[in-house]
Scaffold this active site. Sequence first.
Site, PDB file in Angstrom:
ATOM      1  N   CYS A  80      33.916  54.162  30.710  1.00 17.80           N
ATOM      2  CA  CYS A  80      34.139  55.396  31.454  1.00 17.80           C
ATOM      3  C   CYS A  80      35.293  56.198  30.848  1.00 17.80           C
ATOM      4  O   CYS A  80      35.172  56.730  29.750  1.00 17.80           O
ATOM      5  CB  CYS A  80      34.350  55.084  32.930  1.00 17.80           C
ATOM      6  SG  CYS A  80      34.170  56.522  34.021  1.00 17.80           S
ATOM      7  N   HIS A 204      29.247  51.879  34.154  1.00 14.99           N
ATOM      8  CA  HIS A 204      30.066  50.726  34.524  1.00 14.99           C
ATOM      9  C   HIS A 204      29.226  49.448  34.506  1.00 14.99           C
ATOM     10  O   HIS A 204      28.525  49.146  35.480  1.00 14.99           O
ATOM     11  CB  HIS A 204      30.670  50.931  35.919  1.00 14.99           C
ATOM     12  CG  HIS A 204      31.736  51.977  35.962  1.00 14.99           C
ATOM     13  ND1 HIS A 204      33.065  51.704  35.748  1.00 14.99           N
ATOM     14  CD2 HIS A 204      31.660  53.322  36.174  1.00 14.99           C
ATOM     15  CE1 HIS A 204      33.773  52.821  35.834  1.00 14.99           C
ATOM     16  NE2 HIS A 204      32.942  53.814  36.093  1.00 14.99           N
ATOM     17  N   GLU A 206      30.307  46.524  34.803  1.00 12.42           N
ATOM     18  CA  GLU A 206      30.959  45.484  35.589  1.00 12.42           C
ATOM     19  C   GLU A 206      30.498  45.437  37.039  1.00 12.42           C
ATOM     20  O   GLU A 206      30.720  44.432  37.721  1.00 12.42           O
ATOM     21  CB  GLU A 206      32.489  45.659  35.542  1.00 12.42           C
ATOM     22  CG  GLU A 206      33.034  46.882  36.252  1.00 12.42           C
ATOM     23  CD  GLU A 206      33.058  48.139  35.424  1.00 12.42           C
ATOM     24  OE1 GLU A 206      33.842  49.048  35.738  1.00 12.42           O
ATOM     25  OE2 GLU A 206      32.278  48.228  34.438  1.00 12.42           O
ATOM     26  N   SER A 263      44.657  28.991  52.836  1.00 11.75           N
ATOM     27  CA  SER A 263      44.488  27.541  52.733  1.00 11.75           C
ATOM     28  C   SER A 263      44.500  27.081  51.283  1.00 11.75           C
ATOM     29  O   SER A 263      45.152  26.089  50.929  1.00 11.75           O
ATOM     30  CB  SER A 263      43.185  27.108  53.408  1.00 11.75           C
ATOM     31  OG  SER A 263      43.191  27.440  54.777  1.00 11.75           O
TER      32      SER A 263
END
Length: 548
Positions: A80, A204, A206, A263
């Site tokens: 991009c 994109h 991803e 946790s």
Amino acid sequence: MDSIAIIDFGSQYSQLTARRVREAHVYCELFPHDAPPDQVLALDPKGISRSGCPNSVYDPGAPELPAYVLQTGVPVLGICYGMQLLAQALGGKVEASNRREYGRASLTITQTDSPLFQQAISQRPSATGHLPHLPRSQVPGSAIRDLPHLPRMHVPGSALSVWMSHGDRVTLVPPGFAVTAASAGCAIAAMADESRGIYALQFHPEVNHTERGREILDAFLQVTGAERTWTPASVIAEAVARVQAQVGDGKVIAGVSGGVDSSVAAALVQQAVGDRLMCIFVDHGLLRIGEADEVVQTFRQRLGAKLIAVNAVEEFLEALAGVTDPEQKRRIIGEKFIRTFEREARRLGEARFLVQGTIYPDVVESAGPGRRQAARIKTHHNVGGLPQDMRFELVEPLRYLFKDEVRAVGLELGLPETMVWRQPFPGPGLAVRCLGEITWERLETLRAADAIVTGELGATGMLRGETAQAFAVLLPVRSVGVMGDGRTYAETVAVRAVTTDDFMTADWAHLPYDLLARISNRIVNEVPGVNRVVYDISSKPPATIEWE
């Protein structure tokens, strides 16, 4: 360990690129675009990727291409804004587009032997037509006039559905580059100079919405030659080493909520420092039904951790009384958490370090440290909501991990699956799901409605896998209803259920109608003060998963 450096120009998608690289078992780190070159090069990266950016390359003061990116000689991938920077820096041309592309677009591969697209194309139906290969040299300015017909050519196997998000476009490629893909609104949607190992994509790869996006990024990793050694076990080893280096022989406290993030963070730190860790659970009155008792029991009986449970319900509700602004709620809760931890730390002998289960989506949306170019979406109580005079030094072993990576680490550490796959719950708790003023009565209403939502989905098995997160939201909206032939004027509950694997983007879950009907019927019949139930069918973006 071989690695990839990802240069962040402030895109909301930057860490998604890092996530995809790690999914391929290659270690990577994210650096701000203005990071000192020595800091980036100390990683000795096998390749460098550059992200998108909210700016235009021609804006005054817009981030520029760091000189070391091309000086290293390693393969480079621009995405991009990263593509536009390459074009501008190497002699091409970038202009504002008269056809902005946002969302899905059809991409036509114009150079099918490009290393980045070969793997993606090979998994599509075989091509039955022929696309002309553009010369591997500078494409003349007339390319913008010559190429728009390409996306309309129907050639099976050479077209992909991709995700676009841009208002500018490259209109002239630099010398030595070839156009490798085009879309209807962007004649130069990908370009490459293979002799120099430089690749650029306007779309994109991803994001989940891009078809074969993982294969495209994987192909770039193959070009770099990086070894695939990044695993949950290596994440744990690195995190433990970092915590030990940071903490030394100091005392540590961990704020735990019972959720997977806090946790796993506590379990990692416990592995690093042993019995010098004390866990503190703060019951702020903003939890779900039975949650406080469940958290205490899990930590003390199943994990064997040292835990102090603090009842601070009245203190939190008093501080939140009359507050309706979501950002103010988050700041109040963040400060109250810290003040409570400080008070307990003094009783424990002045512990210096505080463990938090901050994960990367928290940092991205809060525009936290290291994300100066990113737009702030909302302040997470454990990032932007922390008081400036906080006395603790934060220990955040999960700060740059996504939820799925956190879960993989938790399983590797041997945590119970019930804890690892517990429904995500925001640190501010029900405060950001109880829109408007927070009162004990409204919280009780929300708790009852939420229990019905999660109970019904749990009974169908849809809380594991099919829906990544589901919950109820109490709206500050009253509406007229009819019950028992009488008029009611009561509150509204919204049901939210989403599907996602990274929590950066999400789609609304297409729950069965009969399930939604059952949830609605139970809420209006079993929860006093509610006469209307609505279902949220918004994706992220443009909405966020939580309502506040």
